[in-house]
Design a protein around this motif. Structure first.
Motif, PDB file in Angstrom:
ATOM      1  N   SER A   1      -9.622 -15.282  -9.378  1.00  0.00           N
ATOM      2  CA  SER A   1     -10.775 -14.387  -9.485  1.00  0.00           C
ATOM      3  C   SER A   1     -11.338 -14.380 -10.914  1.00  0.00           C
ATOM      4  CB  SER A   1     -10.366 -12.960  -9.088  1.00  0.00           C
ATOM      5  OG  SER A   1     -11.394 -12.040  -9.381  1.00  0.00           O
ATOM      6  N   LEU A   2     -12.655 -14.217 -11.002  1.00  0.00           N
ATOM      7  CA  LEU A   2     -13.322 -14.110 -12.303  1.00  0.00           C
ATOM      8  C   LEU A   2     -13.609 -12.662 -12.671  1.00  0.00           C
ATOM      9  CD1 LEU A   2     -15.934 -17.030 -12.083  1.00  0.00           C
ATOM     10  CD2 LEU A   2     -13.715 -17.031 -13.238  1.00  0.00           C
ATOM     11  N   ALA A   3     -13.111 -11.722 -11.870  1.00  0.00           N
ATOM     12  CA  ALA A   3     -13.437 -10.310 -12.069  1.00  0.00           C
ATOM     13  C   ALA A   3     -13.017  -9.797 -13.442  1.00  0.00           C
ATOM     14  CB  ALA A   3     -12.796  -9.462 -10.971  1.00  0.00           C
ATOM     15  N   ASP A   4     -11.928 -10.328 -13.994  1.00  0.00           N
ATOM     16  CA  ASP A   4     -11.454  -9.834 -15.286  1.00  0.00           C
ATOM     17  C   ASP A   4     -12.255 -10.405 -16.456  1.00  0.00           C
ATOM     18  OD1 ASP A   4     -10.469 -12.404 -14.850  1.00  0.00           O
ATOM     19  OD2 ASP A   4      -8.713 -12.077 -16.110  1.00  0.00           O
ATOM     20  N   ARG A   5     -13.146 -11.370 -16.163  1.00  0.00           N
ATOM     21  CA  ARG A   5     -13.927 -11.983 -17.233  1.00  0.00           C
ATOM     22  C   ARG A   5     -15.416 -11.646 -17.161  1.00  0.00           C
ATOM     23  NH1 ARG A   5     -11.792 -18.086 -16.876  1.00  0.00           N
ATOM     24  NH2 ARG A   5     -10.889 -17.390 -14.903  1.00  0.00           N
ATOM     25  N   LEU A   6     -15.826 -10.958 -16.098  1.00  0.00           N
ATOM     26  CA  LEU A   6     -17.225 -10.583 -15.947  1.00  0.00           C
ATOM     27  C   LEU A   6     -17.354  -9.072 -16.006  1.00  0.00           C
ATOM     28  CD1 LEU A   6     -18.296 -13.028 -13.091  1.00  0.00           C
ATOM     29  CD2 LEU A   6     -18.551 -13.306 -15.553  1.00  0.00           C
TER      30      LEU A   6
END
Length: 368
Positions: A143-148
């Motif tokens: 997931s990219l959630a922690d970077r967006l």
């Protein structure tokens, strides 16, 4: 570190997705660059899926069956071909991505800002669909959630800013507007309103007691709203109403389920037994619904499916979690694929034997 080929492709896909979002959020960002990077992000993502699944994603000559070569290498499918192979005709995620393929080929640089305003909800859906596709295929670890992050934007948070956006949208030339209008002309209206096609949001200030688990932005799952709540939200979206204040009523863990309740509800809807241990425990671990027991941050849950009750030091699950579990293991085949073993089928209780009307010699109309 040596990675499998599909992982190298996926990492490249993520790089382009992050660049695309940076272009969108940056005040000096370029809309064309957003389109280009999201195009490549989706393209590499589907190539990574095909490669991992051992699906040949290269063009072949229809007459000879041989690979079509470019500079001596087999020509890989373009994004449009990948979307057609991955999704059935009419799929909402596919339609959303195909719209941006068309925009990438048609966008005029001098009207990029205006087009960005008009297609904002669709662009949000494009990115969210990308995230869901990636996590659904490769797991939450990617997931990219922690970077967006949710951007700070004055235009969408003030009445003056909203007026500027509306004025800019009206200045879009007819030729450019027609790209979207013609694309959507043949699409069912229900599809156009689907969040997977056009993700429109309305910000509502959060009032009431704050907990350590609260974030500045919280998403509401429409599937978890009552019919009345959904009707209010839909009406507000259509009329342009901005909700500036809501009465906050503190209801602790409303509609939340304990593990035993989850197990009972799941078992009632599947043909086999489903228990808290080991099935439910293994599922929340593997799907990342909540952290392990004794974790440093017990609030680190997937809020769509689970919340931590600080008062009782325990976890409670949402109705959406029950749906997720059934979706993942609801058939014998899915159960076998997920757990790597055969399910224990439910015991069928025989019905009481009925009296044979031929052997019942009592006259009709008389009782014993």
């Amino acid at each position: 570190m040596a990675y499998a080929r599909w992982k190298h492709i996926l990492i490249e896909s993520q790089r382009h997705a992050l660049k695309a979002v940076d272009e969108w959020n940056c005040s000096s960002g370029n809309y064309s660059d957003f389109l280009t990077h999201m195009h490549k992000a989706w393209h590499y993502l589907l190539h990574a899926e095909f490669h991992k699944d051992k699906t040949d994603y290269h063009y072949r000559d229809p007459k000879t069956g041989q690979y079509v070569l470019i500079d001596g290498e087999p020509k890989a499918w373009d994004l449009e071909k990948c979307l057609k192979e991955r999704y059935p005709n009419g799929d909402i995620v596919r339609l959303n991505a195909e719209l941006f393929v068309a925009l990438r080929n048609k966008v005029e640089h001098r009207y990029e800002h205006n087009l960005k305003i008009v297609t904002g909800g669709k662009a949000q859906a494009l990115v969210m669909n990308y995230e869901q596709e990636m996590v659904g295929h490769f797991g939450p670890a990617f997931s990219l959630a922690d970077r967006l992050r949710f951007p700070i934007a004055l235009q969408t948070l003030t009445a003056e800013g909203r007026k500027q956006l509306q004025d800019a949208a009206k200045k879009l030339p007819k030729k450019t507007r027609d790209v979207v209008a013609k694309f959507e002309a043949a699409i069912d209206p229900d599809v156009l309103d689907d969040l997977k096609y056009d993700y429109r949001v309305r910000l509502v200030p959060i009032l009431g007691t704050k907990t350590d688990a609260d974030l500045a932005v919280n998403f509401v799952n429409l599937d978890e709203l009552t019919d009345m709540e959904r009707a209010v939200m839909t009406k507000a979206g259509r009329t342009g109403t901005v909700i500036t204040k809501v009465k906050h009523v503190e209801v602790a863990d409303k509609d939340k389920l304990l593990p035993k309740q989850v197990a009972c509800q799941v078992e009632a809807q599947v043909p086999f037994e489903f228990h808290i241990h080991p099935e439910h425990t293994e599922m929340w671990r593997r799907l990342g619904a909540r952290p392990a027991k004794g974790a440093a941050n017990p609030y680190d849950t997937d809020a769509r499916y689970c919340i931590y009750n600080d008062a009782f030091k325990s976890y409670a699950y949402t109705p959406a979690w029950v749906k997720k579990v059934i979706k993942e293991i609801g058939t014998v085949e899915k159960y076998r694929a997920f757990f790597g073993k055969e399910p224990h089928m439910k015991t069928v209780t025989a019905l009481p034997k009925q009296a044979d009307p031929v052997l019942d010699e009592r006259p009709m109309g008389k009782t014993a």
